[in-house]
Design a protein around this motif. Sequence first.
Motif, PDB file in Angstrom:
ATOM      1  N   GLY A 134       0.788  -0.567  -0.188  1.00 38.58           N
ATOM      2  CA  GLY A 134       0.296   0.205  -0.005  1.00 38.58           C
ATOM      3  C   GLY A 134       0.641   0.791   0.126  1.00 38.58           C
ATOM      4  N   GLY A 137       3.040   3.783  -4.453  1.00 33.83           N
ATOM      5  CA  GLY A 137       2.212   4.736  -5.287  1.00 33.83           C
ATOM      6  C   GLY A 137       0.912   5.591  -4.738  1.00 33.83           C
ATOM      7  N   MET A 139      -0.963   3.809  -2.057  1.00 35.72           N
ATOM      8  CA  MET A 139      -1.620   3.289  -2.951  1.00 35.72           C
ATOM      9  C   MET A 139      -2.782   3.338  -2.083  1.00 35.72           C
ATOM     10  SD  MET A 139      -2.860   0.072  -4.788  1.00 35.72           S
ATOM     11  CE  MET A 139      -0.712  -1.190  -3.260  1.00 35.72           C
ATOM     12  N   ILE A 168      -8.066   4.896  -1.583  1.00 40.11           N
ATOM     13  CA  ILE A 168      -7.213   4.133  -2.339  1.00 40.11           C
ATOM     14  C   ILE A 168      -7.000   4.644  -3.999  1.00 40.11           C
ATOM     15  CG2 ILE A 168      -6.821   1.807  -3.535  1.00 40.11           C
ATOM     16  CD1 ILE A 168      -8.583  -0.221  -1.614  1.00 40.11           C
ATOM     17  N   ASP A 169      -5.847   4.877  -4.131  1.00 35.38           N
ATOM     18  CA  ASP A 169      -5.557   5.446  -5.003  1.00 35.38           C
ATOM     19  C   ASP A 169      -4.640   4.577  -6.059  1.00 35.38           C
ATOM     20  OD1 ASP A 169      -3.607   6.622  -7.116  1.00 35.38           O
ATOM     21  OD2 ASP A 169      -2.869   8.341  -6.233  1.00 35.38           O
ATOM     22  N   PRO A 170      -5.862   4.031  -6.963  1.00 36.74           N
ATOM     23  CA  PRO A 170      -5.250   2.602  -8.046  1.00 36.74           C
ATOM     24  C   PRO A 170      -4.461   3.786  -9.066  1.00 36.74           C
ATOM     25  CG  PRO A 170      -7.671   3.659  -8.990  1.00 36.74           C
ATOM     26  CD  PRO A 170      -6.873   4.665  -7.864  1.00 36.74           C
ATOM     27  N   VAL A 173      -1.320   1.261  -9.543  1.00 30.83           N
ATOM     28  CA  VAL A 173      -1.951  -0.749 -10.437  1.00 30.83           C
ATOM     29  C   VAL A 173      -2.255  -0.249 -11.840  1.00 30.83           C
ATOM     30  CG1 VAL A 173      -3.648  -1.840 -10.453  1.00 30.83           C
ATOM     31  CG2 VAL A 173      -2.829  -1.282  -7.835  1.00 30.83           C
ATOM     32  N   VAL A 185      -0.442  -6.957  -5.245  1.00 31.91           N
ATOM     33  CA  VAL A 185      -0.589  -6.602  -3.873  1.00 31.91           C
ATOM     34  C   VAL A 185      -0.401  -6.736  -2.160  1.00 31.91           C
ATOM     35  CG1 VAL A 185      -1.666  -4.421  -3.232  1.00 31.91           C
ATOM     36  CG2 VAL A 185      -2.075  -4.891  -5.514  1.00 31.91           C
ATOM     37  N   LEU A 208     -10.106  -2.514  -3.942  1.00 29.28           N
ATOM     38  CA  LEU A 208      -9.631  -2.807  -4.802  1.00 29.28           C
ATOM     39  C   LEU A 208     -10.261  -2.580  -6.455  1.00 29.28           C
ATOM     40  CD1 LEU A 208      -6.753  -0.857  -6.229  1.00 29.28           C
ATOM     41  CD2 LEU A 208      -5.728  -3.560  -5.817  1.00 29.28           C
TER      42      LEU A 208
END
Length: 301
Positions: A134, A137, A139, A168-170, A173, A185, A208
């Motif tokens: 996590g 990025g 995430m 959550i910043d995807p 991904v 992940v 996610l």
Amino acid sequence: MSTSAAVNISHIKPREKAELLAQALPYIRKYHGKTMVIKYGGNAMTDPLLQQAFAEDVVLLKLVGINPVVVHGGGPQIETLLKRLGKQGQFIQGMRVTDEETMEVVEWVLAGQVQQDIVGLINQAGGKAVGLTGRDGAMIRARKLRMADAKDPSLEHDVGQVGDIESIDPGVVQALQDDAFIPVVSPIGFGASNESYNINADVVAAKLATVLQAEKLLMLTNIPGVLDKDGQLLTELTPRRIDELCEDGTISGGMLPKIAGALDAAKSGVNAVHILDGRVPHALLLEVLGDQPFGTMIRSH
């Protein structure tokens, strides 16, 4: 079907093999370009032949134009290392109590040993996997989980460094998917003061899948799916039926966060959520590219 051996298709005639591939074509066409989030855990993670079958399934999905994202657990491996250190794992309402020392073990096992094993298996099967936590990025942002008692909501359990997902910043991904990589992940988030949080892998997979607006969320388990009191497979569940099963104790323990996350994903736009038997070789392909119901499907209505 054996739970510890890969499927042997050498006896199938070439024409029959061609027909099997042709039957998969509509599903390949339907899901081409779609994202599928896969929660990987249980026996599928510890049996070498099932590990190989899982990696082959993930690579095949990628090769036919589907975008798999793997979120993994590691409960048995964490438990093994804790016992070596003389610590006894403790759970409250399906969540692992995580003190500072346990958190160090969780990070070492999930972001190190387990994740790298999975990345290596997928790469060996011909894919290009990249391991993430996590932190990568930025995430998964998390805060300390405030867990109310299931029977008395006025009581609260302290489960240590267990996290509740804030956001959550995807982006990382999605960038990897666009570049032909397969994200793997680990369910570890970080807080406002850069502290680490252990997050239930089922919850991370569900959140996610929601953020990515995945076509499917596929959750591998050690059972055929959700079973009723008589041990019979329930092929489809609705919110009302889930409430009934929780109230009478049919759904309990570690299945609680799995079902809660699955239902939340279904309500939030994920088209289909499936709880599958990870002890069956090539369980993913049976579900995604087959026309027979497999495991338990959870619907939002």
